[in-house]
Design a protein around this motif. Structure first.
Motif, PDB file in Angstrom:
ATOM      1  N   SER A  33      -8.486  -4.543   1.256  1.00  0.00           N
ATOM      2  CA  SER A  33      -7.909  -3.572   0.341  1.00  0.00           C
ATOM      3  C   SER A  33      -8.926  -3.235  -0.729  1.00  0.00           C
ATOM      4  N   ASN A 123       6.345   3.040  -1.951  1.00  0.00           N
ATOM      5  CA  ASN A 123       4.921   3.274  -1.762  1.00  0.00           C
ATOM      6  C   ASN A 123       4.237   2.209  -0.920  1.00  0.00           C
ATOM      7  N   ARG A 124       4.756   0.980  -0.938  1.00  0.00           N
ATOM      8  CA  ARG A 124       4.098  -0.079  -0.172  1.00  0.00           C
ATOM      9  C   ARG A 124       5.000  -1.307  -0.068  1.00  0.00           C
ATOM     10  N   THR A 177       0.810  -3.586   3.015  1.00  0.00           N
ATOM     11  CA  THR A 177       0.815  -2.457   3.935  1.00  0.00           C
ATOM     12  C   THR A 177       1.404  -1.229   3.255  1.00  0.00           C
ATOM     13  N   GLU A 178       0.997  -0.058   3.703  1.00  0.00           N
ATOM     14  CA  GLU A 178       1.584   1.185   3.211  1.00  0.00           C
ATOM     15  C   GLU A 178       2.960   1.432   3.828  1.00  0.00           C
ATOM     16  N   THR A 180       6.757   1.130   4.588  1.00  0.00           N
ATOM     17  CA  THR A 180       7.927   0.774   3.794  1.00  0.00           C
ATOM     18  C   THR A 180       9.167   1.182   4.573  1.00  0.00           C
ATOM     19  N   ARG A 362       1.661   7.636  -6.234  1.00  0.00           N
ATOM     20  CA  ARG A 362       0.973   8.203  -5.072  1.00  0.00           C
ATOM     21  C   ARG A 362       1.157   9.711  -5.055  1.00  0.00           C
ATOM     22  N   ASN A 394      -4.879  10.161   5.456  1.00  0.00           N
ATOM     23  CA  ASN A 394      -3.764   9.679   6.256  1.00  0.00           C
ATOM     24  C   ASN A 394      -4.287   9.489   7.677  1.00  0.00           C
ATOM     25  N   ARG A 404      -4.014   7.390  -4.775  1.00  0.00           N
ATOM     26  CA  ARG A 404      -3.210   6.271  -5.269  1.00  0.00           C
ATOM     27  C   ARG A 404      -3.673   5.843  -6.654  1.00  0.00           C
TER      28      ARG A 404
END
Length: 548
Positions: A33, A123-124, A177-178, A180, A362, A394, A404
């Motif tokens: 990350s 968002n995550r 992780t993105e 959700t 975001r 993306n 972000r």
């Protein structure tokens, strides 16, 4: 290719200390990350120069058997906030005591893995876990595969990081992780496996970078076959370029090799971006490290190949069935449709949507396929306070970019607060350099010519070494951002220069080196795909929510 696409950097946080052969520190710096100050660096195939590419960070994934997880009570107060030095939004949530308590544990061979907590918003998703041992210690043990699957069994990609906590004698970590849940709740499977501990190994190298000769070393140990080491003097800095062939795929995934340079037995710090993991032409693991030229020319300099070797392994699987719930976090969530058109340098994007959650802000933007907006730095200004952010594509939709911004600790964000989107440090790509660069009398002796590229004076240094032609381009004008890649010929006769260097926008270095393998001719005519210009002072401000 775009500079930001040329490499995957193993050491992503250049502000942290790095001292080999301390493997624990090395592990801390390979966190996939990114901190908010950095842009994502990605591994690409360097043989494909003119196509825009999107490659993912190497996400550790694997399938695993389903085991039963038993809920237990947490015995310690964990210092989770130390895991997130660059994620103030997660720190803020933890300080408020928010997040879903999980506290499920599985013990294998006396080693207990506890999934302690989940932070889930729009968002995550972040899963917090801790690893401890009934006997002995897990201080130097790391999971090399941590995965999550949704309720349909599909792998959810993410990043993970682990750090030793002396107070609780546990290895604490997270999976981020993105992904959700589409609804407020969902079931997932969380799995960790391949638990290893490592030691650092060093191998002496008889190498003299000042000679300009390529060093070839038969290692033949610990899954490493051969090492090739080259040096490229670039004024005040000298670049060391390493390429390693492995005969063991598992060793390749775990070795993290680098060149350790010592001065009278004291490790020297590199001076620039350390870049590792860009695939070589024949599958080599390549590295790029820069050092001060004057240091390498001093006496008492020695070189070693430094890498990690597995010392212990626990071949077990820890698996958990988790029910994630983000209802607690929805009260602090604001979603706003934007549809704001932004134009610069002939490139247009539309800011489509802003999502503010308790951990992150975001902004989603749409644009033409594979187009990148021409700025390096991005910020949000909220009620006069600027938040540094970072951008990424993306992966599933090349027409969308995502910006972000970590939510600061203690900042209250209301729907009517003024918010502005700010882009700064302009980097433009140009394809108007049509004049060929003609190299004559090619030999082992370095020669230079100067040409005009887009009105900028560019010095070309070329020479033959080990039957290969090397061509370096650079300009004394800091506004010139560098040449992306050169080539010879056209159509089926096109010959691509292989990039030797991995370059970065805004690092003050516009030098680039291409290599043409086994080039025997005494003349060459080069062309440029494109070049860059940089304007650090240029900025763009767009009002997302205007001030009243």
């Amino acid at each position: 290719m775009d500079k930001a696409e040329q490499t995957f950097s193993r050491f992503l946080d250049d502000n942290q200390e790095m001292a080999y052969p301390d493997f624990d520190k090395m592990w801390e710096r390979i966190e996939p990350s990114l901190p908010s100050e950095k842009s994502a660096l990605k591994a690409v195939d360097l043989s494909l120069p003119r196509k825009k590419r999107y490659c993912k960070f190497a996400i550790l994934t694997a399938s695993a058997a389903i085991l039963v997880a038993t809920p237990v009570f947490a015995a310690f107060t964990y210092n989770w906030e130390s895991l997130f030095p660059h994620r103030s939004g997660i720190q803020a949530v933890l300080q408020q005591g928010l997040g879903q308590v999980i506290d499920q544990s599985v013990t294998r061979e006396g080693i207990k893995l506890t999934v302690n907590k989940a932070i889930v918003d729009d968002n995550r998703t972040v899963i917090l876990y801790s690893l401890s041992a009934q006997k002995g210690s897990v201080k130097d043990m790391y999971f090399t595969e941590v995965t999550m699957k949704d309720s349909q069994g599909k792998v959810i990609e993410g990043n993970r990081f682990q750090r030793w906590d002396e107070a609780t004698q546990s290895m604490n970590g997270y999976f981020e992780t993105e992904w959700t849940p589409k609804q407020s709740e969902d079931d997932v499977q969380f799995t960790a496996q391949k638990l290893h501990s490592f030691t650092t190994v060093e191998r002496e190298l008889d190498f003299n970078p000042i000679s300009g000769q390529t060093g070839s070393f038969a290692i033949h140990q610990d899954g490493i076959d051969n090492l090739t080491l080259q040096s490229f003097e670039q004024g005040e800095k000298t670049l060391l370029k390493s390429a390693i062939l492995f005969n063991d795929p598992e060793a390749k995934a775990l070795a993290y090799p680098n060149i350790a340079v010592y001065k009278d037995g004291v490790l020297l710090k590199s001076d620039g971006h350390d870049v590792f993991g860009t695939p070589g032409e024949h599958g080599e693991y390549t590295g790029q490290q820069a050092f001060k030229t004057e240091e390498l020319k001093a006496s008492g300099i020695s070189y070693k190949l430094s890498y990690t070797k597995e010392s212990r392994r626990v071949d077990e699987t820890w698996t958990y069935q988790l029910h994630l719930d983000k209802k607690q976090m929805l009260s602090g969530t604001i979603k706003r449709e934007l549809n704001i058109r932004v134009e610069d340098s002939g490139i247009t994007m539309v800011l489509k949507e802003m999502i503010i959650t308790p951990t992150q802000i975001r902004v989603k933007a749409s644009h033409e396929k594979y187009v990148q907006f021409p700025y390096r730095n991005y910020e949000l200004e909220i009620d006069g306070v600027r938040l540094k952010g970072w951008s990424s594509y993306n992966e599933k939709d090349p027409t969308e970019s995502i910006y972000r911004f970590e939510r600061p600790i203690g900042m209250e964000i209301k729907a009517d607060k003024p918010i502005a989107f700010i882009a700064s440090y302009q980097v433009q790509e140009h394809k108007d350099a049509k004049d060929p660069i003609r190299l004559t009398n090619i030999s082992e002796k370095k020669q230079t010519i100067t040409t005009q590229v887009g009105g900028y004076p560019v010095v070309w240094t070329y020479y033959r070494q080990d039957n290969n032609l090397f061509v370096q381009s650079e300009s004394a004008d800091p506004s010139f951002g560098g040449v992306n890649q050169t080539y010879m010929g056209k159509g089926k006769h096109e010959l691509l220069g292989k990039p030797v260097t991995a370059n970065f926008n805004g690092d003050g270095n516009n030098q680039a080196i291409d290599m043409y393998a086994n080039y025997e001719k005494n003349e060459a005519e080069l062309n440029i795909f494109w070049y860059y210009t940089e304007k650090p002072e240029q900025s763009l401000k767009v009002e997302i929510i205007p001030a009243n």
